[in-house]
Design a protein around this motif. Structure first.
Motif, short mmCIF file in Angstrom:
data_model
loop_
_atom_site.label_atom_id
_atom_site.label_comp_id
_atom_site.label_asym_id
_atom_site.label_seq_id
_atom_site.Cartn_x
_atom_site.Cartn_y
_atom_site.Cartn_z
N GLN A 368 0.70 -1.19 -0.13
CA GLN A 368 -0.09 -0.27 -0.06
C GLN A 368 0.92 1.01 0.17
OE1 GLN A 368 -3.30 -0.46 -0.14
NE2 GLN A 368 -2.85 -2.41 -0.40
N GLY A 369 0.55 2.26 -0.96
CA GLY A 369 1.33 3.32 -0.99
C GLY A 369 2.52 3.31 -1.97
N GLY A 370 2.79 2.16 -2.67
CA GLY A 370 3.95 2.07 -3.55
C GLY A 370 3.42 0.69 -4.47
N SER A 371 4.74 0.22 -4.54
CA SER A 371 4.74 -1.16 -5.64
C SER A 371 5.55 -2.19 -5.13
CB SER A 371 4.94 -0.70 -7.09
OG SER A 371 4.59 -1.91 -7.72
N GLY A 372 5.61 -3.35 -5.47
CA GLY A 372 6.57 -4.39 -4.93
C GLY A 372 6.04 -5.39 -4.44
N TYR A 373 6.49 -6.04 -3.35
CA TYR A 373 5.74 -7.20 -2.54
C TYR A 373 6.24 -7.29 -1.24
CZ TYR A 373 9.99 -9.94 -4.29
OH TYR A 373 11.30 -10.08 -4.37
N PHE A 374 5.76 -7.93 -0.17
CA PHE A 374 6.19 -8.45 0.92
C PHE A 374 5.70 -9.76 1.12
CE2 PHE A 374 5.30 -8.24 5.73
CZ PHE A 374 6.59 -8.65 5.94
N ALA A 375 6.58 -10.60 0.81
CA ALA A 375 5.89 -11.94 0.90
C ALA A 375 6.38 -13.13 1.86
CB ALA A 375 6.27 -12.66 -0.52
N GLY A 376 5.49 -14.06 2.45
CA GLY A 376 6.08 -15.06 3.18
C GLY A 376 6.35 -16.13 2.54
N ALA A 377 7.27 -16.87 3.00
CA ALA A 377 7.72 -18.12 2.30
C ALA A 377 8.32 -19.19 3.27
CB ALA A 377 8.75 -17.67 1.09
N LEU A 378 8.72 -20.52 2.63
CA LEU A 378 9.26 -21.50 3.27
C LEU A 378 10.13 -22.13 2.03
CD1 LEU A 378 6.81 -23.37 5.46
CD2 LEU A 378 8.67 -22.14 6.23
N VAL A 379 11.15 -22.79 2.45
CA VAL A 379 12.02 -23.43 1.50
C VAL A 379 12.81 -24.72 1.98
CG1 VAL A 379 14.23 -22.21 2.53
CG2 VAL A 379 14.18 -23.09 0.05
N ASP A 380 12.75 -25.64 0.95
CA ASP A 380 13.37 -26.88 1.15
C ASP A 380 14.22 -27.11 0.00
OD1 ASP A 380 14.29 -29.20 2.56
OD2 ASP A 380 12.10 -30.18 2.22
N SER A 381 15.19 -27.96 -0.01
CA SER A 381 16.16 -28.36 -1.10
C SER A 381 16.51 -29.78 -1.32
CB SER A 381 17.44 -27.69 -0.96
OG SER A 381 18.05 -28.00 0.22
N PHE A 382 16.81 -29.89 -2.41
CA PHE A 382 17.56 -31.39 -2.71
C PHE A 382 18.73 -31.13 -3.75
CE2 PHE A 382 17.32 -35.44 -4.78
CZ PHE A 382 17.03 -36.30 -4.04
N SER A 383 19.59 -32.11 -3.53
CA SER A 383 20.95 -32.00 -4.15
C SER A 383 21.30 -33.20 -5.18
CB SER A 383 22.03 -31.70 -3.38
OG SER A 383 22.01 -30.35 -2.52
N ILE A 384 21.86 -33.07 -6.12
CA ILE A 384 22.49 -34.24 -7.02
C ILE A 384 23.72 -33.91 -7.45
CG2 ILE A 384 20.21 -35.15 -7.88
CD1 ILE A 384 20.46 -33.70 -10.32
N ASN A 385 24.66 -34.73 -7.47
CA ASN A 385 26.09 -34.49 -8.19
C ASN A 385 25.86 -35.09 -9.63
OD1 ASN A 385 27.49 -33.50 -6.07
ND2 ASN A 385 26.98 -35.60 -4.93
N VAL A 386 26.13 -34.21 -10.48
CA VAL A 386 25.97 -34.50 -11.99
C VAL A 386 27.38 -34.90 -12.64
CG1 VAL A 386 25.18 -33.76 -14.22
CG2 VAL A 386 24.03 -33.01 -11.89
N PHE A 387 27.21 -35.91 -13.30
CA PHE A 387 28.34 -36.12 -14.43
C PHE A 387 27.95 -36.14 -15.92
CE2 PHE A 387 29.50 -38.05 -10.31
CZ PHE A 387 30.79 -37.52 -10.07
N ALA A 388 28.50 -35.69 -16.59
CA ALA A 388 28.18 -35.87 -18.23
C ALA A 388 29.23 -36.55 -18.87
CB ALA A 388 28.10 -34.27 -18.71
#
Length: 432
Positions: A368-388
């Motif tokens: 309110q009064g401007g633009s943009g965002y104020f957002a709530g979030a949660l994060v989780d991750s997953f990893s892989i080791n890659v060979f080509a």
């Protein structure tokens, strides 16, 4: 067309985008300038950087050190408990970055209110003109209550067996199974590879096996081999997908993903890029080609914010599909998937619509009064080791060197900006 194909095609468009995500580009909508505020409150993490910018003409050079704020107070408080709050201070040397005055943890499931009072230069002729204005900004958000990626994901079997990853034909399933056991002891038993399994693969069917975070996989590069997707349609082998199973709680409104890659390893040129080069008759790689392949930083978007109601990805939001084509780099790749409140996907869709020239798009912001965002979030991750094993790969350090040499050439030739600190350690000037 199958939903997974649509999702893959959409994702290819954002593979080159850099993270992090909580910074909106300066934009100019015409008329009176306005303030742009961007802040994520990520549950179980401390409150992080708040970005405060102002709109400006497209003709103006963007400079994040050019001050426009005279004074400001910014406070984030937990709804219902004003004593649970944190204030922000400006970062020395930056005109747009603000950080908490102390470490303060974000609580999952909690609602937060942001209030800011900013005295700033609102002149349309800024930075030469001066017109001070005080603007009050406010916004609320609720952090999702729960979010996680399952401990294991389903991977295409071709990513787990070297010969299959490069599209080698399976002429005799029984012989291949025995040969596999002698070359890779234990692999056949672990992944339950039988003659029937190999017959399915030879037929192009999708066969998947479970892997855990941190395990090694092979980039699938059998570009000439046709296989079937989950709908039984024909596609190329490199388009195989990993299936991530997601768990979400109250307040979940959508998600986006950021991929972190290993800058000490190599960039993988995917099938789309290879086919594009062939269509142009390109042979070999010039310095300009290598410079274009370089991606600054160590993170990039994998997919932009997708609302919980999206229908373009099969199984969403319970399942998230990660394409082999989108892996992009050898070495450790970590996929961070962020669950957000509903306001952020809405804001992002609105921003893209306006930027794309869609006149039916209604600009949206919860500030309110401007633009943009104020957002709530949660994060989780997953990893892989890659060979080509059989892909065109380019060491990231060499691509960085090519990008710095190209940037120096354009600096000398056309007067483009050049950052010597970024290119430190690179011989970017031509040797005499």
């Amino acid at each position: 067309m199958n939903k997974s194909i649509l999702a893959t095609a959409a994702l290819l468009g954002v593979f080159g985008c850099n993270g992090p995500w909580n910074m909106t580009p300066s934009e100019y909508e015409g008329g009176d300038p306005k303030l742009l505020l961007s802040l994520f409150a990520v549950g179980t993490k401390d409150f992080d950087t708040l970005w405060l910018e102002r709109t400006q003409s497209l003709e103006q050079d963007y400079d994040s050190t050019r001050a426009f704020v005279e004074e400001a107070t910014m406070v984030v408080s937990r709804v219902g408990d004003p004593s649970d709050s944190v204030s922000y201070r400006s970062v020395p040397g930056s005109a747009v970055a603000w950080v908490p005055v102390r470490s303060h943890r974000v609580v999952p499931g909690a609602s937060y209110e942001l209030r800011a009072s900013v005295l700033w230069n609102a002149s349309r002729d800024w930075p030469t003109g001066k017109e001070l204005r005080r603007t009050e900004l406010s916004a609320t958000t609720t952090v999702p209550a729960a979010w996680s990626i399952a401990d294991s994901v389903m991977a295409p079997l071709e990513a787990l067996v070297p010969s299959l990853s490069v599209g080698m034909p399976i002429n005799d399933s029984a012989w291949y199974a025995m040969e596999l056991d002698s070359l890779l002891p234990g692999r056949r038993e672990r992944y339950r590879i039988t003659s029937a399994t190999l017959d399915s693969l030879r037929n192009g069917d999708m066969v998947m096996r479970r892997i855990f975070s941190g395990e090694s996989v092979l980039y699938i590069s059998g570009i000439t081999r046709q296989v079937k997707n989950s709908a039984g349609q024909s596609t190329l082998l490199p388009y195989r997908e990993y299936q991530f199973h997601l768990k979400y709680g109250a307040g979940f409104g959508g998600a986006f993903s950021v991929q972190r890659f290993d800058t000490s390893r190599a960039f993988i040129q995917n099938v789309v890029q290879q086919q594009f080069r062939r269509s142009r008759g390109a042979t070999g790689y010039t310095r300009e080609d290598s410079a274009r392949l370089f991606q600054p930083g160590e993170t990039r978007y994998y997919f932009s914010p997708m609302p919980v109601t999206a229908t373009e990805m099969a199984g969403w939001p319970d399942v998230f599909l990660f394409s082999n084509v989108g892996i992009g780099y050898t070495g450790k790749n970590t996929l961070y998937v962020y669950a957000t409140d509903p306001s952020y996907p809405t804001y992002n869709a609105s921003l893209q619509g306006v930027a794309g020239g869609d006149r039916t798009t209604i600009a949206y912001s919860n500030i309110q009064g401007g633009s943009g965002y104020f957002a709530g979030a949660l994060v989780d991750s997953f990893s892989i080791n890659v060979f080509a094993l059989a892909s065109d790969t380019f060491p990231v350090r060499q691509l960085r060197a090519a990008a710095c040499r190209e940037a120096w050439k354009l600096h000398v030739q056309d007067g483009d900006a050049f950052d010597p600190a970024f290119c430190e350690g690179v011989q970017y000037k031509p040797r005499n």
